[in-house]
Design an enzyme around this catalytic site. Structure first.
Site, short mmCIF file in Angstrom:
data_model
loop_
_atom_site.label_atom_id
_atom_site.label_comp_id
_atom_site.label_asym_id
_atom_site.label_seq_id
_atom_site.Cartn_x
_atom_site.Cartn_y
_atom_site.Cartn_z
N ARG A 36 0.69 -1.24 0.14
CA ARG A 36 0.18 0.13 -0.25
C ARG A 36 0.99 1.44 -0.14
NH1 ARG A 36 -4.91 -1.35 4.07
NH2 ARG A 36 -6.94 -2.61 2.40
N LYS A 198 -16.90 -16.19 2.23
CA LYS A 198 -18.95 -16.06 2.21
C LYS A 198 -19.50 -15.31 1.54
CE LYS A 198 -18.94 -14.54 6.89
NZ LYS A 198 -18.89 -13.04 7.21
N GLY A 351 -8.35 -8.20 -0.28
CA GLY A 351 -7.04 -8.61 0.39
C GLY A 351 -6.00 -10.49 0.36
N GLY A 374 -12.79 -4.14 1.39
CA GLY A 374 -13.81 -3.37 1.66
C GLY A 374 -14.54 -2.25 0.21
P1 ADP Z 1 -10.75 -12.09 0.08
O1 ADP Z 1 -9.96 -11.05 1.26
O2 ADP Z 1 -9.81 -12.51 -1.59
O3 ADP Z 1 -12.11 -10.58 -0.15
P2 ADP Z 1 -12.04 -13.58 1.88
O4 ADP Z 1 -11.95 -12.79 2.64
O5 ADP Z 1 -13.04 -13.66 1.29
O6 ADP Z 1 -10.88 -13.44 0.26
O7 ADP Z 1 -12.06 -15.35 1.26
C1 ADP Z 1 -10.26 -16.01 1.62
C2 ADP Z 1 -10.63 -17.15 2.53
O8 ADP Z 1 -11.40 -17.67 2.66
C3 ADP Z 1 -9.29 -17.76 2.94
O9 ADP Z 1 -9.33 -17.25 3.98
C4 ADP Z 1 -9.78 -18.87 3.07
O10 ADP Z 1 -9.12 -20.17 3.91
C5 ADP Z 1 -11.11 -18.62 2.88
N1 ADP Z 1 -11.26 -20.39 1.84
C6 ADP Z 1 -11.38 -20.13 0.54
N2 ADP Z 1 -11.96 -21.50 0.32
C7 ADP Z 1 -12.89 -21.90 1.05
C8 ADP Z 1 -13.16 -23.60 2.28
N3 ADP Z 1 -13.73 -24.18 0.15
N4 ADP Z 1 -13.58 -23.77 3.29
C9 ADP Z 1 -12.69 -23.12 3.44
N5 ADP Z 1 -12.31 -21.53 3.68
C10 ADP Z 1 -12.59 -21.46 2.52
MG MG Z 2 -10.25 -11.13 3.28
#
Ligand code: ADP
Ligand code: MG
Length: 395
Positions: A36, A198, A351, A374
């Protein structure tokens, strides 16, 4: 972008306050990831070369409105100084008499970093007096903190009411141009690869992209809420039970808009999340009881790669599996490699996804990696971000 940008404002000898996003990870007083900071260097260097008296401000972590030594921005001043090859002064606070004195001593081209904005509760409350106090430090205000632009805080929104001009920095402009093009003028085929933890985090983006994308590829934990919603057995995979109905509605809307919707079709499963446990590959809709899907399987990797190879524009948000724990990174790495060699415009949001792309060694192959988690989600949901809306309109 319809907002005034830093390169349209005269900066020479002016006090220029730049809101940056220096909310970086620290360990034992050292910056462990300076992405960043580096992303905003072009703005800082430009202001210095224009002979501005440069004042930087940022939040760091969640100090809950009071000073907390472990969330001081001092380590950031050290790293920034190393990156710039110039000294960077550090103020004791972000408002008040001592800060005014430090600002008054700045000569053209010098840089001063103010202390953590969130040491004051008025920052997050968007307090008028605090906004006015920050504004009083400068002649020109610049917002380059895309990662904080979805927050209506004093340093991102309130301050703009009290300054003669509020301009976008180069990073903020880059983010808005890359993400904005996805929503307004993407080259087709446009493929959105969505994954991560999620459904509730990403559902707004999914919905806003229906009618804009040609194909959704769905992996990560969120895929299992969608699969359960259509009657698949998902074993003990992560599912948001309260999102099953909205998942069904979203798939229906995608079908109606003739958007292809491809959730993972095979899965790497294990009984628990731990490094290198016994795993199985389940091909099809029946994950046995007691097993959870932790990565997309080899067939899904290949099927997704085929779609990715045919894309002109790709948005990727959310890892395909638990990439932090081997061997469940493999699906994410495979998708990262496919996007890297696709030749398409590739935009990375989130992230964890940004971290995965970096660890997979393909960060420099991507068109744009957003610095805002976000903020990028809210932008892609089609929301107006308060920190951008508050900037001065172009005439
Ligand atoms: P980003 O930060 O890129 O938006 P998220 O925070 O939504 O991504 O998701 C990342 C998390 O999702 C990671 O910590 C990863 O371990 C978890 N994750 C991905 N696939 C699975 C799965 N099949 N079961 C449980 N957790 C998962
Ligand atoms: Mg995340």
């Amino acid at each position: 972008m319809n907002k005034v940008c830093i390169d349209e404002v005269s900066l020479a000898n002016k006090r220029v306050l730049i809101r940056v996003d220096f909310n970086v990870p620290l360990e034992q007083g050292r910056v462990t990831d300076d992405t960043r900071i580096r992303e905003t260097l072009s703005t800082i260097r430009y202001a210095r070369h224009q002979k501005a008296r440069v004042i930087l401000c940022s939040h760091l972590g969640r100090p809950k409105g009071k000073p907390s030594p472990e969330l001081s921005l001092r380590p950031v001043a050290v790293r920034l100084s190393a990156l710039l090859g110039e000294p960077v002064g550090m103020a004791e606070d972000c408002v008040g008499e001592t800060v005014h004195e430090a600002v008054a001593k700045l000569s053209a081209g010098e840089v001063l970093l103010l202390e953590n904005l969130r040491f004051h509760p008025e920052e997050e409350q968007n307090g008028a007096e605090f906004s006015r106090a920050l504004a009083g430090l400068c002649d020109v205000y610049v917002n380059d903190a895309f990662g904080a632009a979805h927050r209506a805080h004093a340093s991102t929104a309130g301050i703009t009411r009290f300054v003669p001009v509020a301009a976008a920095g180069f990073l903020l402009r880059r983010e808005v141009e890359h993400l904005g093009k996805l929503l307004t003028a993407p080259e087709h085929p446009f493929v959105a690869v969505l994954g991560g933890a999620k459904v509730s985090d990403k559902i707004g983006v999914l919905q806003n992209l229906i009618g804009k994308v040609d194909t959704f590829l769905l992996g990560g934990a969120m895929a299992y809420t969608f699969l359960k919603a259509v009657g698949c057995s998902v074993g003990s995979s992560l599912v948001e039970e309260d999102k099953l109905a909205v998942a069904r509605e979203t798939m229906k809307a995608a079908r109606a808009a003739k958007v292809a919707f491809l959730p993972a079709s095979d899965h790497v499963v294990a009984e628990r999340i731990q490094p290198n446990p016994p795993t199985r590959v389940v091909d099809g809709p029946e994950i046995p009881e007691g097993w959870m899907a932790l990565d997309i399987g080899p067939k899904t990797r290949e099927a997704f790669a085929v779609v990715i190879r045919g894309a002109r524009t790709i948005l990727w948000n959310g890892p395909m599996g638990v990439f932090e724990v081997p061997p469940f990174h493999e699906g994410t790495w495979a998708i990262a490699a496919a996007i890297a060699s696709s030749g398409a415009t590739s935009i990375i949001g989130g992230g964890d996804t940004a971290a995965a792309v970096t660890r997979a060694g393909v960060a420099d192959k991507m068109t744009h990696i957003s610095t805002g988690g976000g903020a990028s989600l809210e932008f892609l949901e089609g929301k107006e971000l308060p920190g951008i809306a508050a900037l001065t309109d172009k005439k």
